[in-house]
Design a protein around this motif. Structure first.
Motif, short mmCIF file in Angstrom:
data_model
loop_
_atom_site.label_atom_id
_atom_site.label_comp_id
_atom_site.label_asym_id
_atom_site.label_seq_id
_atom_site.Cartn_x
_atom_site.Cartn_y
_atom_site.Cartn_z
N GLY A 6 0.82 -1.23 0.00
CA GLY A 6 0.00 0.00 0.00
C GLY A 6 0.84 1.26 0.00
O GLY A 6 0.81 2.04 -0.95
N THR A 7 1.60 1.47 1.05
CA THR A 7 2.49 2.63 1.15
C THR A 7 3.82 2.17 1.72
O THR A 7 3.85 1.40 2.68
CB THR A 7 1.89 3.72 2.07
OG1 THR A 7 0.64 4.14 1.54
CG2 THR A 7 2.82 4.92 2.17
N LEU A 8 4.90 2.61 1.13
CA LEU A 8 6.21 2.24 1.61
C LEU A 8 6.64 3.13 2.77
O LEU A 8 6.35 4.33 2.78
CB LEU A 8 7.24 2.35 0.47
CG LEU A 8 6.99 1.47 -0.74
CD1 LEU A 8 8.06 1.74 -1.79
CD2 LEU A 8 6.98 0.00 -0.36
N THR B 118 10.19 11.24 -0.73
CA THR B 118 8.75 11.49 -0.67
C THR B 118 8.00 10.20 -0.42
O THR B 118 8.21 9.20 -1.08
CB THR B 118 8.27 12.10 -2.00
OG1 THR B 118 9.05 13.26 -2.28
CG2 THR B 118 6.80 12.46 -1.93
N GLN B 119 7.09 10.20 0.56
CA GLN B 119 6.26 9.03 0.81
C GLN B 119 5.19 8.93 -0.28
O GLN B 119 4.48 9.89 -0.55
CB GLN B 119 5.60 9.13 2.19
CG GLN B 119 4.80 7.90 2.57
CD GLN B 119 4.53 7.83 4.05
OE1 GLN B 119 5.44 7.97 4.85
NE2 GLN B 119 3.29 7.63 4.42
N ALA C 91 0.68 8.25 -5.88
CA ALA C 91 0.29 9.65 -5.74
C ALA C 91 0.73 10.13 -4.37
O ALA C 91 0.49 9.46 -3.36
CB ALA C 91 -1.23 9.81 -5.89
N THR C 92 1.40 11.27 -4.32
CA THR C 92 1.90 11.80 -3.06
C THR C 92 0.78 12.41 -2.24
O THR C 92 -0.37 12.49 -2.68
CB THR C 92 2.96 12.89 -3.32
OG1 THR C 92 2.30 14.04 -3.88
CG2 THR C 92 4.03 12.40 -4.28
N ALA C 93 1.11 12.84 -1.03
CA ALA C 93 0.13 13.49 -0.17
C ALA C 93 -0.41 14.76 -0.80
O ALA C 93 -1.53 15.20 -0.48
CB ALA C 93 0.76 13.81 1.19
N ILE D 38 1.27 12.95 -9.10
CA ILE D 38 1.45 11.60 -9.58
C ILE D 38 2.93 11.22 -9.59
O ILE D 38 3.79 12.06 -9.83
CB ILE D 38 0.81 11.42 -10.98
CG1 ILE D 38 0.52 9.95 -11.26
CG2 ILE D 38 1.68 12.04 -12.07
CD1 ILE D 38 -0.48 9.72 -12.34
N ALA D 39 3.18 9.95 -9.29
CA ALA D 39 4.56 9.47 -9.21
C ALA D 39 4.73 8.26 -10.12
O ALA D 39 3.95 7.30 -10.06
CB ALA D 39 4.90 9.09 -7.77
N ILE D 40 5.76 8.32 -10.94
CA ILE D 40 6.16 7.22 -11.82
C ILE D 40 7.34 6.52 -11.15
O ILE D 40 8.38 7.14 -10.92
CB ILE D 40 6.61 7.75 -13.20
CG1 ILE D 40 5.57 8.68 -13.82
CG2 ILE D 40 6.99 6.61 -14.12
CD1 ILE D 40 4.27 8.03 -14.14
#
Length: 284
Positions: free
Chosen positions: A84-86, A93-94, A121-123, A127-129
């Motif tokens: 889910g989240t690292l 960046t989380q 997707a960050t807080a 969007i994050a690739i």
């Protein structure tokens, strides 16, 4: 109407970045030409909705193989997605993970485009690739960081060009309205992959000090395109750590993600990164 063809983008879709002469190859990249390729790729980027296709295709974390056999990059991507989240240290960046093997092709003719290893997707809803890299099965270091960077850039160009349609789907599925800011592009790999490219041994002389050119290139790309380039390492997590349950591959212990400092000194493997603002390049 211009159609997508990988042949139109010789740097973004370059097949090989050899270890020998790697520093010179990076230094020889024409940043102006690369940025033009990025913009042109965005202009002709395939659109899945135009072919009545969704971007989120209902991945459930179950690869076709019932057992891992030889653990692969795909298995690691699924195992990370299932978390889910690292967990991250302060310098990275989380990124909550939304999907793996995120499709970009709209038609069979979109050859060479590939899939995003991990999408997040960050807080701030940016969007994050995430381009995931691992060593080859024979233990060699695998594809180079600049190869990963070019893959991530072409994915970023297509994703950003279709951000409206993708955001509509994330809104429906996850309650997330994605920002139209340029993506974060993260190269994520186990420590042993990064070690292979930072502690190069006798091949350092033939490769050259590639890190400085890579850092300079990442800085130019952020200034010109707005893309934040991050280099991140999975601590104590790699292919050998993948387990398997009824739902597919998993990591028994959630890994921590930390930033990787790229140093010119061949003898230094990892060093502490300076804490960076999420919108800043984490390669510096």
């Amino acid at each position: 109407m211009k159609l997508f063809s990988a042949r139109r983008f010789p740097t973004l879709f370059r097949d090989r970045w050899n270890t020998t002469g790697l520093a010179g190859a990076i230094d020889g990249i024409d940043v102006d030409a690369l940025c033009r390729e990025y913009d042109e790729l965005g202009a002709v980027a395939p659109s899945r909705p135009d072919r009545d296709k969704c971007y989120f295709v209902g991945h459930e974390g179950r690869p076709r193989a019932k057992t891992p056999g030889h653990p692969s990059e795909k298995h690691l991507a699924i195992a990370l997605w299932r978390l889910g989240t690292l967990r991250t240290r302060a310098d990275v960046t989380q990124i909550p993970l939304l999907d793996y093997q995120f499709p970009l092709k709209a038609a069979r003719s979109d050859r060479g485009l590939g899939e995003v290893d991990l999408l997040g997707a960050t807080a701030e809803d940016r969007i994050a690739i995430i381009e995931l890299k691992v060593k080859r099965r024979d233990g060699t270091r695998g594809e180079s960081p600049v190869h990963a960077l070019m893959e991530g850039l072409r994915y970023a160009a297509v994703v950003h060009a279709n951000i409206g349609a993708i955001s509509a789907e994330t809104r429906h599925l996850f309650g997330v309205d994605l920002s139209d800011r340029p993506p974060i592009m993260q190269i994520l790999a186990p420590e042993d992959w990064w070690g292979g490219w930072l502690d190069m041994g006798r091949t350092r002389r033939t490769a050259g000090p590639w890190e400085s050119g890579f850092l300079e290139l990442a800085t130019h790309l952020e200034a010109r395109l707005g893309i934040a380039v991050q280099c991140a390492s999975l601590e104590a997590a790699g292919l050998a750590d993948i387990a398997w349950d009824a739902c597919g591959p998993l990591l028994p212990h959630p890994p921590t993600v930390s930033g990787v400092a790229l140093d010119r000194a061949a003898g230094r493997r990892f060093s502490k990164m300076r804490a960076a603002h999420p919108s800043s390049s984490s390669t510096a």
